[in-house]
Design a protein around this motif. Structure first.
Motif, PDB file in Angstrom:
ATOM      1  N   ALA A 127      40.846  48.443  37.567  1.00 20.35           N
ATOM      2  CA  ALA A 127      42.094  47.928  38.137  1.00 20.35           C
ATOM      3  C   ALA A 127      41.747  46.681  38.932  1.00 20.35           C
ATOM      4  CB  ALA A 127      42.748  48.966  39.039  1.00 20.35           C
ATOM      5  N   GLY A 128      42.682  45.721  38.945  1.00 17.51           N
ATOM      6  CA  GLY A 128      42.396  44.495  39.671  1.00 17.51           C
ATOM      7  C   GLY A 128      43.541  43.519  39.643  1.00 17.51           C
ATOM      8  N   GLY A 129      43.237  42.276  39.961  1.00 13.05           N
ATOM      9  CA  GLY A 129      44.235  41.227  40.035  1.00 13.05           C
ATOM     10  C   GLY A 129      44.517  40.603  38.683  1.00 13.05           C
ATOM     11  N   TYR A 130      45.789  40.265  38.468  1.00 14.23           N
ATOM     12  CA  TYR A 130      46.271  39.716  37.207  1.00 14.23           C
ATOM     13  C   TYR A 130      47.050  38.442  37.508  1.00 14.23           C
ATOM     14  CZ  TYR A 130      49.512  39.307  33.230  1.00 14.23           C
ATOM     15  OH  TYR A 130      50.255  38.857  32.181  1.00 14.23           O
ATOM     16  N   GLY A 131      46.851  37.422  36.694  1.00 10.69           N
ATOM     17  CA  GLY A 131      47.626  36.197  36.826  1.00 10.69           C
ATOM     18  C   GLY A 131      47.927  35.619  35.462  1.00 10.69           C
ATOM     19  N   ALA A 132      49.104  35.012  35.319  1.00 11.10           N
ATOM     20  CA  ALA A 132      49.484  34.396  34.045  1.00 11.10           C
ATOM     21  C   ALA A 132      50.253  33.115  34.312  1.00 11.10           C
ATOM     22  CB  ALA A 132      50.333  35.358  33.217  1.00 11.10           C
TER      23      ALA A 132
END
Length: 107
Positions: free
Chosen positions: A35-40
Motif C-alpha cells: 500500500a502506498g501513494g498514488y498519483g496520476a
C-alpha cells in the motif's frame, strides 16, 4: 495478475491531476501485498499516466513496489464513481528477490 484499489480525489479542478492512496496485490510467486501513494496526470481526455510507490509484505518479509502505468480511459467524460480503463506499464518489486514486471490491465 495485479489488482489496484485506488479511490482517488482530484487535486485540482477538471481532474487534471489525481492523488490518493492505492493498494496492490499480485498473484506472482511470491505473493506481494503493498500500500502506498498514488498519483496520476491526465495527458488528454482519454489518456493518463500514473505512478504508485508502496511498501508491504512478501512471504512475511518487507517488500516495496514502484510502478509507472499508462491508462486509456474508456469513459473519459465520467467525473464521479468508478471508470473503466485499459492499462500498460512497468513495475519493479523489492521482495526477498528484486524483480521487474511488464503490466497489462483492465480496471
Amino acid at each position: 495478475m495485479t489488482w489496484l484499489l485506488s479511490p482517488t480525489a482530484p487535486a485540482v479542478a477538471q481532474q487534471a491531476t489525481e492523488l490518493g492512496l492505492g493498494a496492490v496485490a499480485t498473484s506472482s510467486d511470491p505473493v506481494v501485498v503493498v500500500a502506498g501513494g498514488y498519483g496520476a496526470f491526465r495527458l488528454s481526455d482519454r489518456g493518463r499516466i500514473a505512478a504508485l510507490l508502496g511498501i508491504g509484505v512478501a512471504e512475511g518479509a518487507f517488500a516495496w513496489r514502484g510502478e509507472a502505468v499508462g491508462h486509456f480511459l474508456v469513459s473519459p467524460g465520467q467525473r464521479h464513481g468508478w471508470g473503466v480503463y485499459l492499462a500498460g506499464g512497468l513495475a519493479v518489486a523489492g521482495t526477498p528477490a528484486t524483480r521487474g514486471y511488464i503490466m497489462l490491465g483492465l480496471g
